[in-house]
Write a protein that holds these residues in place. Structure first.
Motif, PDB file in Angstrom:
ATOM      1  N   ARG A   1       0.877  -1.168   0.000  1.00  0.00           N
ATOM      2  CA  ARG A   1       0.000   0.000   0.000  1.00  0.00           C
ATOM      3  C   ARG A   1       0.912   1.214   0.000  1.00  0.00           C
ATOM      4  O   ARG A   1       1.837   1.304   0.808  1.00  0.00           O
ATOM      5  CB  ARG A   1      -0.911   0.015   1.228  1.00  0.00           C
ATOM      6  CG  ARG A   1      -1.891  -1.143   1.291  1.00  0.00           C
ATOM      7  CD  ARG A   1      -2.975  -0.952   0.266  1.00  0.00           C
ATOM      8  NE  ARG A   1      -3.886  -2.087   0.221  1.00  0.00           N
ATOM      9  CZ  ARG A   1      -5.156  -1.983  -0.095  1.00  0.00           C
ATOM     10  NH1 ARG A   1      -5.671  -0.812  -0.387  1.00  0.00           N
ATOM     11  NH2 ARG A   1      -5.903  -3.044  -0.146  1.00  0.00           N
ATOM     12  N   VAL A   2       0.687   2.150  -0.934  1.00  0.00           N
ATOM     13  CA  VAL A   2       1.569   3.297  -1.099  1.00  0.00           C
ATOM     14  C   VAL A   2       0.763   4.596  -1.075  1.00  0.00           C
ATOM     15  O   VAL A   2      -0.465   4.573  -1.151  1.00  0.00           O
ATOM     16  CB  VAL A   2       2.358   3.207  -2.428  1.00  0.00           C
ATOM     17  CG1 VAL A   2       3.205   1.941  -2.472  1.00  0.00           C
ATOM     18  CG2 VAL A   2       1.430   3.266  -3.630  1.00  0.00           C
ATOM     19  N   THR A   3       1.475   5.706  -1.002  1.00  0.00           N
ATOM     20  CA  THR A   3       0.859   7.018  -1.132  1.00  0.00           C
ATOM     21  C   THR A   3       1.115   7.514  -2.546  1.00  0.00           C
ATOM     22  O   THR A   3       2.256   7.605  -2.989  1.00  0.00           O
ATOM     23  CB  THR A   3       1.433   8.007  -0.108  1.00  0.00           C
ATOM     24  OG1 THR A   3       1.142   7.522   1.205  1.00  0.00           O
ATOM     25  CG2 THR A   3       0.831   9.397  -0.279  1.00  0.00           C
ATOM     26  N   TYR A   4       0.041   7.810  -3.268  1.00  0.00           N
ATOM     27  CA  TYR A   4       0.116   8.286  -4.639  1.00  0.00           C
ATOM     28  C   TYR A   4       0.037   9.809  -4.611  1.00  0.00           C
ATOM     29  O   TYR A   4      -0.851  10.383  -3.984  1.00  0.00           O
ATOM     30  CB  TYR A   4      -1.054   7.707  -5.442  1.00  0.00           C
ATOM     31  CG  TYR A   4      -1.100   8.154  -6.879  1.00  0.00           C
ATOM     32  CD1 TYR A   4      -0.330   7.512  -7.845  1.00  0.00           C
ATOM     33  CD2 TYR A   4      -1.913   9.203  -7.282  1.00  0.00           C
ATOM     34  CE1 TYR A   4      -0.378   7.903  -9.170  1.00  0.00           C
ATOM     35  CE2 TYR A   4      -1.967   9.602  -8.603  1.00  0.00           C
ATOM     36  CZ  TYR A   4      -1.190   8.957  -9.536  1.00  0.00           C
ATOM     37  OH  TYR A   4      -1.235   9.340 -10.843  1.00  0.00           O
ATOM     38  N   THR A   5       0.980  10.472  -5.270  1.00  0.00           N
ATOM     39  CA  THR A   5       1.019  11.928  -5.294  1.00  0.00           C
ATOM     40  C   THR A   5       0.917  12.410  -6.731  1.00  0.00           C
ATOM     41  O   THR A   5       1.570  11.868  -7.622  1.00  0.00           O
ATOM     42  CB  THR A   5       2.332  12.440  -4.675  1.00  0.00           C
ATOM     43  OG1 THR A   5       2.462  11.897  -3.359  1.00  0.00           O
ATOM     44  CG2 THR A   5       2.342  13.951  -4.582  1.00  0.00           C
TER      45      THR A   5
ATOM     46  N   MET B   1      -2.657  14.010  -2.734  1.00  0.00           N
ATOM     47  CA  MET B   1      -2.069  12.798  -2.171  1.00  0.00           C
ATOM     48  C   MET B   1      -3.205  11.845  -1.838  1.00  0.00           C
ATOM     49  O   MET B   1      -4.189  12.240  -1.203  1.00  0.00           O
ATOM     50  CB  MET B   1      -1.285  13.117  -0.892  1.00  0.00           C
ATOM     51  CG  MET B   1      -0.041  13.933  -1.124  1.00  0.00           C
ATOM     52  SD  MET B   1       0.781  14.417   0.422  1.00  0.00           S
ATOM     53  CE  MET B   1       1.189  12.831   1.104  1.00  0.00           C
ATOM     54  N   ILE B   2      -3.055  10.611  -2.270  1.00  0.00           N
ATOM     55  CA  ILE B   2      -4.040   9.584  -1.947  1.00  0.00           C
ATOM     56  C   ILE B   2      -3.283   8.469  -1.244  1.00  0.00           C
ATOM     57  O   ILE B   2      -2.359   7.874  -1.801  1.00  0.00           O
ATOM     58  CB  ILE B   2      -4.767   9.068  -3.200  1.00  0.00           C
ATOM     59  CG1 ILE B   2      -5.443  10.250  -3.895  1.00  0.00           C
ATOM     60  CG2 ILE B   2      -5.775   7.995  -2.822  1.00  0.00           C
ATOM     61  CD1 ILE B   2      -6.081   9.906  -5.210  1.00  0.00           C
ATOM     62  N   GLU B   3      -3.662   8.216  -0.005  1.00  0.00           N
ATOM     63  CA  GLU B   3      -2.970   7.231   0.820  1.00  0.00           C
ATOM     64  C   GLU B   3      -3.605   5.850   0.674  1.00  0.00           C
ATOM     65  O   GLU B   3      -4.763   5.716   0.299  1.00  0.00           O
ATOM     66  CB  GLU B   3      -3.024   7.658   2.297  1.00  0.00           C
ATOM     67  CG  GLU B   3      -2.347   8.988   2.550  1.00  0.00           C
ATOM     68  CD  GLU B   3      -2.494   9.458   3.977  1.00  0.00           C
ATOM     69  OE1 GLU B   3      -1.509   9.999   4.511  1.00  0.00           O
ATOM     70  OE2 GLU B   3      -3.591   9.298   4.563  1.00  0.00           O
ATOM     71  N   ASN B   4      -2.803   4.833   0.972  1.00  0.00           N
ATOM     72  CA  ASN B   4      -3.277   3.460   1.062  1.00  0.00           C
ATOM     73  C   ASN B   4      -3.700   2.874  -0.290  1.00  0.00           C
ATOM     74  O   ASN B   4      -4.646   2.094  -0.373  1.00  0.00           O
ATOM     75  CB  ASN B   4      -4.426   3.376   2.075  1.00  0.00           C
ATOM     76  CG  ASN B   4      -4.558   2.002   2.659  1.00  0.00           C
ATOM     77  OD1 ASN B   4      -3.583   1.276   2.810  1.00  0.00           O
ATOM     78  ND2 ASN B   4      -5.774   1.624   2.993  1.00  0.00           N
TER      79      ASN B   4
ATOM     80  N   ASP C   1      -9.942  13.655   3.272  1.00  0.00           N
ATOM     81  CA  ASP C   1      -9.979  13.143   4.638  1.00  0.00           C
ATOM     82  C   ASP C   1      -9.229  14.057   5.597  1.00  0.00           C
ATOM     83  O   ASP C   1      -9.626  14.231   6.736  1.00  0.00           O
ATOM     84  CB  ASP C   1      -9.377  11.733   4.704  1.00  0.00           C
ATOM     85  CG  ASP C   1     -10.207  10.736   3.913  1.00  0.00           C
ATOM     86  OD1 ASP C   1     -11.447  10.813   3.984  1.00  0.00           O
ATOM     87  OD2 ASP C   1      -9.611   9.902   3.224  1.00  0.00           O
TER      88      ASP C   1
ATOM     89  N   VAL D   1      -2.383  18.190   4.523  1.00  0.00           N
ATOM     90  CA  VAL D   1      -0.990  18.102   4.940  1.00  0.00           C
ATOM     91  C   VAL D   1      -0.297  19.393   4.493  1.00  0.00           C
ATOM     92  O   VAL D   1      -0.458  19.817   3.346  1.00  0.00           O
ATOM     93  CB  VAL D   1      -0.289  16.887   4.280  1.00  0.00           C
ATOM     94  CG1 VAL D   1       1.175  16.843   4.647  1.00  0.00           C
ATOM     95  CG2 VAL D   1      -0.990  15.596   4.655  1.00  0.00           C
TER      96      VAL D   1
END
Length: 74
Positions: free
Chosen positions: A13-17, A26-29, A62, A65
């Motif tokens: 699971r990664v963070t997409y930027t 940024m989209i996490e997970n 959500d 940052v």
């Protein structure tokens, strides 16, 4: 001899930027297959479609940052 890169990929699971129109998203997970040697990330077509829907939907994030920005000086 053809190397099979898929054997070296690890499900993570990664963070997409993404930077789009001066905005940073940024989209996490996000599920991805990651090459542990290079860090290169590969996303399934369905994950890419969902990423596009999330960014273009205009839905409330959500959380936010704060990110420092620097200019590169040669």
């Amino acid at each position: 001899m053809i190397s099979n890169e898929l054997e070296t990929l690890v499900e993570q699971r990664v963070t997409y930027t993404l930077q789009l129109n001066g905005q940073v998203y940024m989209i996490e997970n996000v599920p991805a297959r990651v090459n542990p040697e290079t860090g290169e990330q590969f996303f399934s077509p369905s994950a890419v479609e969902q990423l596009q829907q999330i960014i273009l939907s205009g839905q409330e994030p959500d959380h936010f940052v704060e990110v420092p920005v620097y200019h590169y000086v040669a």
